[in-house]
Design a protein around this motif. Structure first.
Motif, PDB file in Angstrom:
ATOM      1  N   GLU A 336       3.294 -70.422 -20.128  1.00  0.00           N
ATOM      2  CA  GLU A 336       2.033 -70.769 -20.767  1.00  0.00           C
ATOM      3  C   GLU A 336       0.993 -69.681 -20.545  1.00  0.00           C
ATOM      4  O   GLU A 336       0.971 -69.036 -19.501  1.00  0.00           O
ATOM      5  CB  GLU A 336       1.516 -72.077 -20.175  1.00  0.00           C
ATOM      6  N   ASP A 337       0.140 -69.498 -21.492  1.00  0.00           N
ATOM      7  CA  ASP A 337      -0.964 -68.548 -21.388  1.00  0.00           C
ATOM      8  C   ASP A 337      -0.506 -67.104 -21.228  1.00  0.00           C
ATOM      9  O   ASP A 337      -1.282 -66.249 -20.830  1.00  0.00           O
ATOM     10  CB  ASP A 337      -1.908 -68.883 -20.218  1.00  0.00           C
ATOM     11  N   LEU A 338       0.765 -66.853 -21.467  1.00  0.00           N
ATOM     12  CA  LEU A 338       1.217 -65.468 -21.408  1.00  0.00           C
ATOM     13  C   LEU A 338       1.356 -64.993 -22.843  1.00  0.00           C
ATOM     14  O   LEU A 338       2.236 -65.452 -23.575  1.00  0.00           O
ATOM     15  CB  LEU A 338       2.555 -65.347 -20.677  1.00  0.00           C
ATOM     16  N   GLU A 339       0.472 -64.105 -23.237  1.00  0.00           N
ATOM     17  CA  GLU A 339       0.536 -63.652 -24.613  1.00  0.00           C
ATOM     18  C   GLU A 339       1.413 -62.422 -24.731  1.00  0.00           C
ATOM     19  O   GLU A 339       1.197 -61.430 -24.035  1.00  0.00           O
ATOM     20  CB  GLU A 339      -0.866 -63.342 -25.121  1.00  0.00           C
ATOM     21  N   LEU A 340       2.400 -62.488 -25.590  1.00  0.00           N
ATOM     22  CA  LEU A 340       3.262 -61.330 -25.808  1.00  0.00           C
ATOM     23  C   LEU A 340       2.444 -60.248 -26.493  1.00  0.00           C
ATOM     24  O   LEU A 340       1.620 -60.528 -27.355  1.00  0.00           O
ATOM     25  CB  LEU A 340       4.420 -61.702 -26.726  1.00  0.00           C
ATOM     26  N   ASP A 341       2.663 -59.019 -26.106  1.00  0.00           N
ATOM     27  CA  ASP A 341       1.999 -57.936 -26.827  1.00  0.00           C
ATOM     28  C   ASP A 341       3.046 -57.022 -27.443  1.00  0.00           C
ATOM     29  O   ASP A 341       4.243 -57.283 -27.339  1.00  0.00           O
ATOM     30  CB  ASP A 341       1.036 -57.173 -25.898  1.00  0.00           C
ATOM     31  N   THR A 371       4.084 -62.935 -35.033  1.00  0.00           N
ATOM     32  CA  THR A 371       2.970 -62.703 -34.114  1.00  0.00           C
ATOM     33  C   THR A 371       2.050 -61.591 -34.591  1.00  0.00           C
ATOM     34  O   THR A 371       1.100 -61.231 -33.905  1.00  0.00           O
ATOM     35  CB  THR A 371       3.500 -62.357 -32.709  1.00  0.00           C
ATOM     36  N   GLY A 372       2.372 -61.027 -35.756  1.00  0.00           N
ATOM     37  CA  GLY A 372       1.465 -60.049 -36.344  1.00  0.00           C
ATOM     38  C   GLY A 372       1.585 -58.638 -35.780  1.00  0.00           C
ATOM     39  O   GLY A 372       0.686 -57.826 -35.935  1.00  0.00           O
ATOM     40  N   PHE A 373       2.713 -58.355 -35.143  1.00  0.00           N
ATOM     41  CA  PHE A 373       2.873 -57.014 -34.579  1.00  0.00           C
ATOM     42  C   PHE A 373       3.810 -56.141 -35.412  1.00  0.00           C
ATOM     43  O   PHE A 373       4.156 -55.039 -35.010  1.00  0.00           O
ATOM     44  CB  PHE A 373       3.419 -57.086 -33.152  1.00  0.00           C
ATOM     45  N   ALA A 374       4.241 -56.655 -36.553  1.00  0.00           N
ATOM     46  CA  ALA A 374       5.274 -55.944 -37.309  1.00  0.00           C
ATOM     47  C   ALA A 374       4.803 -54.592 -37.834  1.00  0.00           C
ATOM     48  O   ALA A 374       5.603 -53.768 -38.242  1.00  0.00           O
ATOM     49  CB  ALA A 374       5.767 -56.811 -38.464  1.00  0.00           C
ATOM     50  N   HIS A 375       3.495 -54.363 -37.812  1.00  0.00           N
ATOM     51  CA  HIS A 375       3.011 -53.088 -38.336  1.00  0.00           C
ATOM     52  C   HIS A 375       2.593 -52.114 -37.254  1.00  0.00           C
ATOM     53  O   HIS A 375       2.015 -51.069 -37.530  1.00  0.00           O
ATOM     54  CB  HIS A 375       1.867 -53.320 -39.319  1.00  0.00           C
ATOM     55  N   ASP A 376       2.898 -52.471 -36.014  1.00  0.00           N
ATOM     56  CA  ASP A 376       2.610 -51.566 -34.910  1.00  0.00           C
ATOM     57  C   ASP A 376       3.579 -50.383 -35.017  1.00  0.00           C
ATOM     58  O   ASP A 376       4.786 -50.581 -35.163  1.00  0.00           O
ATOM     59  CB  ASP A 376       2.832 -52.333 -33.609  1.00  0.00           C
ATOM     60  N   VAL A 377       3.080 -49.158 -34.961  1.00  0.00           N
ATOM     61  CA  VAL A 377       4.007 -48.031 -35.158  1.00  0.00           C
ATOM     62  C   VAL A 377       4.983 -47.859 -34.005  1.00  0.00           C
ATOM     63  O   VAL A 377       6.114 -47.419 -34.206  1.00  0.00           O
ATOM     64  CB  VAL A 377       3.309 -46.678 -35.420  1.00  0.00           C
ATOM     65  N   PHE A 378       4.548 -48.198 -32.780  1.00  0.00           N
ATOM     66  CA  PHE A 378       5.466 -48.105 -31.633  1.00  0.00           C
ATOM     67  C   PHE A 378       6.625 -49.061 -31.824  1.00  0.00           C
ATOM     68  O   PHE A 378       7.786 -48.687 -31.728  1.00  0.00           O
ATOM     69  CB  PHE A 378       4.725 -48.470 -30.338  1.00  0.00           C
ATOM     70  N   LEU A 379       6.253 -50.331 -32.095  1.00  0.00           N
ATOM     71  CA  LEU A 379       7.277 -51.337 -32.315  1.00  0.00           C
ATOM     72  C   LEU A 379       8.094 -50.949 -33.541  1.00  0.00           C
ATOM     73  O   LEU A 379       9.309 -51.119 -33.564  1.00  0.00           O
ATOM     74  CB  LEU A 379       6.618 -52.708 -32.490  1.00  0.00           C
ATOM     75  N   GLY A 380       7.432 -50.406 -34.545  1.00  0.00           N
ATOM     76  CA  GLY A 380       8.100 -50.010 -35.781  1.00  0.00           C
ATOM     77  C   GLY A 380       9.219 -49.026 -35.525  1.00  0.00           C
ATOM     78  O   GLY A 380      10.332 -49.194 -36.026  1.00  0.00           O
ATOM     79  N   SER A 381       8.944 -48.021 -34.728  1.00  0.00           N
ATOM     80  CA  SER A 381      10.001 -47.041 -34.481  1.00  0.00           C
ATOM     81  C   SER A 381      11.151 -47.689 -33.719  1.00  0.00           C
ATOM     82  O   SER A 381      12.312 -47.338 -33.911  1.00  0.00           O
ATOM     83  CB  SER A 381       9.451 -45.822 -33.742  1.00  0.00           C
ATOM     84  N   ALA A 382      10.816 -48.675 -32.877  1.00  0.00           N
ATOM     85  CA  ALA A 382      11.877 -49.388 -32.148  1.00  0.00           C
ATOM     86  C   ALA A 382      12.696 -50.254 -33.093  1.00  0.00           C
ATOM     87  O   ALA A 382      13.903 -50.421 -32.907  1.00  0.00           O
ATOM     88  CB  ALA A 382      11.282 -50.233 -31.034  1.00  0.00           C
ATOM     89  N   ILE A 383      12.026 -50.820 -34.124  1.00  0.00           N
ATOM     90  CA  ILE A 383      12.743 -51.650 -35.097  1.00  0.00           C
ATOM     91  C   ILE A 383      13.721 -50.785 -35.903  1.00  0.00           C
ATOM     92  O   ILE A 383      14.885 -51.132 -36.088  1.00  0.00           O
ATOM     93  CB  ILE A 383      11.753 -52.389 -36.037  1.00  0.00           C
ATOM     94  N   ILE A 384      13.247 -49.626 -36.338  1.00  0.00           N
ATOM     95  CA  ILE A 384      14.113 -48.697 -37.072  1.00  0.00           C
ATOM     96  C   ILE A 384      15.318 -48.339 -36.205  1.00  0.00           C
ATOM     97  O   ILE A 384      16.469 -48.416 -36.635  1.00  0.00           O
ATOM     98  CB  ILE A 384      13.346 -47.398 -37.413  1.00  0.00           C
ATOM     99  N   ASP A 385      15.006 -48.011 -34.961  1.00  0.00           N
ATOM    100  CA  ASP A 385      16.036 -47.619 -34.021  1.00  0.00           C
ATOM    101  C   ASP A 385      17.046 -48.741 -33.804  1.00  0.00           C
ATOM    102  O   ASP A 385      18.250 -48.508 -33.761  1.00  0.00           O
ATOM    103  CB  ASP A 385      15.319 -47.277 -32.709  1.00  0.00           C
TER     104      ASP A 385
END
Length: 714
Positions: A336-341, A371-385
């Motif tokens: 609880e109360d732990l927000e994923l970033d 969670t609205g992070f799909a456009h983060d470029v860091f996460l994005g490169s990880a998704i591509i990878d």
DNA sequence: ATAGGGTTAG
């Protein structure tokens, strides 16, 4: 006076239950006896000092305006500062611009606000404007702006401000000098930082900490420890910042005893309960591959924040405890109360990528969208990878094309994905597109493109791009680049060119370079040169198990079993172990990992029968075990049995039994796949009519109807 | 009003 909104309440952390009405300001604890002289400004100001959230600041702001106090420069300065501290720089600017007679303090607050929010260019711009209105920066302005130069790598500007400071003959100031130490430290000039430090007439803990952290940041950890001892001799009290610097000094040291020593210091100085110290200590143990010790600290934390959770997640992932990583992530989501970033999501995504867990990866991708992070470029490169590493180049491409914003890392990830799949031309096309879209290639781009050319055997293209990038993009080639070029030349058999490049390049060859050359020797059967290189590698690092294995493999290829034995014996006598090879396969969202010859695997009883049947069927189709792939002196029967139990074959057999006919089988291996497994996979794909995707440490092999996508070239 | 610290991808 307007009423403050009820929401105002919870932002007063130090007051239990303030009654909020217009009298609040007058009841405020910091309200002193001079209230009759200047009641309102002091109360507004003292509230601003204690409030750290946007809404109450806006309330106070409105209150100041309605009370007709907006021209009070003291209040406006405080207000600018409050907005800056909670990151609302637009509001800060707004207040600042309405001050009609801005003083040095007003300007300084705005500059320090931008610097604190890491908006360094803006901070420098404000300083420039300040000077154009003929206001002279004071010592506080200077100490606020110095970090900007350090962080932006603006060496010249930083030095000139340092000169300005000296020229104007300001008295020595511990804040400015400490900030100078910090700036030179960030710029990588440990010597200049030390000069400032030595010249200080007064030093406090912060100055010592800055100098120690400078040494650890510049890679002079030992010097950091030496300074730490002088600091203690001079009787300074150690705080958690000192400890943090020492921790980062020790995390570069391989010997974990140093890290343990710092752990002891932490306890003795009573800062072990600090959250950040604990996290940093966890990191020390994670880097030292002592995940259990890190986990112990983690479990001992009374409050675990998202950073600690994420660090533990990446620890499991880097230790290749992939199921544990997924389990940990699921546990994390239930807190609880732990927000994923985006960092946490990036961590689990790259774990899915490394393990080849496509289903899990898709789930995390969906979660990222939710969670609205799909456009983060860091996460994005990880998704591509992740998609690319799970042999799903199509989805990688789809995601990549849909990205609103792509940075150089996203392009690099996409280029390397094409390269690993053998699409050299597509990789080069992407590289050209990237340049057209205005993204500057970096050092990694060059590595990605060279690897892609190498996998596809595009030597001339690769060499051309190498020279082009070095010439026109001013990319200074490093050892990694040279290793790629050696690989490029060596793979197609231009061993002479590769060898003379190794001898003429401006670096001493390292592991990567020798390995590239060595694998070329293996492919093209140049055993003599191979042994020469192996011995060089061996001398380079006599305590690394990997080099013994390489050396012994080379002797094995030459049929020199005596030397093979010697290498193995000395390996054992030193108590060294090589990384075991293993393969993993994801079935119904769960990962199963097999090690070579692992007959005690919980699924072995299930695999055994299928494996036997699989071997018989492919032998009927023409498969013959390649006993040369076993680099030990053993009988052919034993060799064959070892080959049949290679981890790839176990994983594939398991996959054959657990999935419906015609389902693609995807296996991820941590090392490079051997010749025999490669040969066998072709037959398996044909006999069982399955597409088999093997991702090894190097690239993808897609086996379809008896043919591999690498065209036997890897 | 001023200085120093932890996690993530290529």
């Amino acid at each position: 006076m307007k009423r403050l909104s009820p929401g105002f309440n919870r932002y007063f952390s130090h007051r239990k239950s303030p009654t909020l009405n217009s009298n609040t300001f007058h009841n405020h604890p910091s309200f002193t006896s001079n209230q009759r002289a200047q009641p309102k400004p002091i109360s507004h100001a003292s509230i601003l000092q204690q409030v750290k959230h946007p809404n109450p600041i806006k309330q106070v702001h409105a209150n100041i305006v309605t009370s007709g106090l907006s021209q009070n420069i003291f209040l406006s300065n405080r207000l600018t500062n409050s907005y800056s501290l909670c990151g609302l720089m637009e509001d800060a600017e707004h207040v600042f611009h309405r001050i009609s007679d801005k003083n040095t303090v007003s300007w300084t607050i705005l500059i320090s606000g931008y610097a604190k929010n890491h908006l360094f260019i803006e901070a420098i711009e404000v300083l420039r404007k300040m000077i154009t209105v003929s206001l002279l920066p004071n010592e506080i302005t200077i100490s606020s702006i110095l970090p900007a130069f350090g962080n932006m790598g603006l060496n010249q500007m930083g030095r000139s401000v340092h000169c300005f400071w000296i020229r104007n003959g300001f008295a020595t100031n511990v804040f400015v000098e400490t900030a100078l130490v910090g700036m030179y430290s960030k710029l990588g000039f440990a010597g200049a930082a030390r000069q400032v430090f030595d010249g200080m007439s007064e030093r406090n803990v912060v100055a010592w900490n800055a100098m120690i952290s400078c040494y650890s940041g510049c890679g002079f950890g030992e010097e950091g420890f030496r300074l730490f001892n002088s600091m203690r001799r001079e009787g300074f009290h150690v705080d958690c910042f000192t400890i943090m610097s020492l921790i980062s000094a020790s995390s570069g040291v391989e010997d974990l005893r140093v890290g343990e020593g710092v752990h002891g210091l932490t306890v003795r100085n009573g800062v072990e309960s600090d959250q950040l110290v604990k996290t940093a200590l966890m990191d020390v143990y994670v880097n030292g591959k002592r995940i259990e010790d890190a986990y112990f600290i983690f479990n001992d934390m009374p409050v675990k924040d998202v950073v600690a959770w994420t660090l533990m997640l990446t620890a499991f992932s880097s230790g290749q405890y992939w199921n544990k990583a997924i389990e940990h992530f699921n546990e994390m989501r239930r807190v609880e109360d732990l927000e994923l970033d985006s960092v946490a999501l990036t961590g689990i995504m790259s774990s899915c990528s490394d393990s080849g867990a496509l289903h899990q990866g898709r789930r995390v991708h969906a979660l990222a969208i939710k969670t609205g992070f799909a456009h983060d470029v860091f996460l994005g490169s990880a998704i591509i990878d992740m998609y690319a590493n799970c042999a799903n180049l199509e989805d990688a491409r789809k995601y990549f094309e849909g990205m609103e914003e792509k940075d150089v890392a996203c392009w690099n990830a996409m280029i390397v994905s094409n390269g690993m799949n053998g699409y050299g031309n597509d990789a080069v096309d992407l590289f050209l597109q990237m340049k057209c879209s205005g993204i500057n290639p970096d050092e990694s781009t060059l590595v990605c493109v060279l690897c892609a050319c190498s996998h596809a055997g595009m030597v001339d293209q690769g060499l051309h791009i190498f020279h082009h990038m070095v010439r026109t993009w001013n990319i200074v080639p490093n050892l990694r680049h040279y290793a790629c070029v050696v690989d490029l030349l060596g793979r197609v058999g231009r061993l002479g060119d590769a060898y003379s490049l190794v001898n003429s390049m401006p670096f001493h060859p390292d592991f990567d370079v020798y390995c590239a050359l060595l694998s070329a020797c293996k492919i093209h059967g140049n055993i003599e040169l191979g042994i020469e290189i192996s011995e060089k590698l061996f001398q380079l690092e006599p305590n690394d198990a990997g080099y013994y294995i390489l050396l012994s493999n080379m002797y094995a290829l030459a049929g020199n079993w005596e030397c093979v034995k010697m290498a193995r014996v000395s390996l054992r006598s030193k108590g060294l172990k090589k990384d075991p090879g293993f393969s993993s396969i994801e079935i119904d969202g769960e990962l199963y990992t097999f090690m070579a010859g692992q007959k005690d695997h919980p699924q072995y009883f299930e695999v055994e029968g299928i494996l036997k049947c699989m071997i018989v069927r492919i032998q009927e189709a023409g498969y013959v075990p390649d006993t040369k792939s076993v680099l030990q002196e053993l009988s052919d029967d034993v060799k064959s049995d070892m080959l049949y139990h290679h981890s790839e074959k176990l994983a594939i057999a398991f996959g054959l039994g657990r999935t419906k006919p015609e389902t693609t089988i995807r296996v991820t291996k941590n090392l490079r796949t051997c010749n025999d497994c490669h040969f066998a996979c072709k037959f398996i794909s044909k006999v069982f009519k399955r597409v088999i995707v093997v991702k090894d440490a190097n690239r993808f092999h897609v086996f379809r109807e008896g043919v591999c996508s690498c065209r036997d070239y890897w």
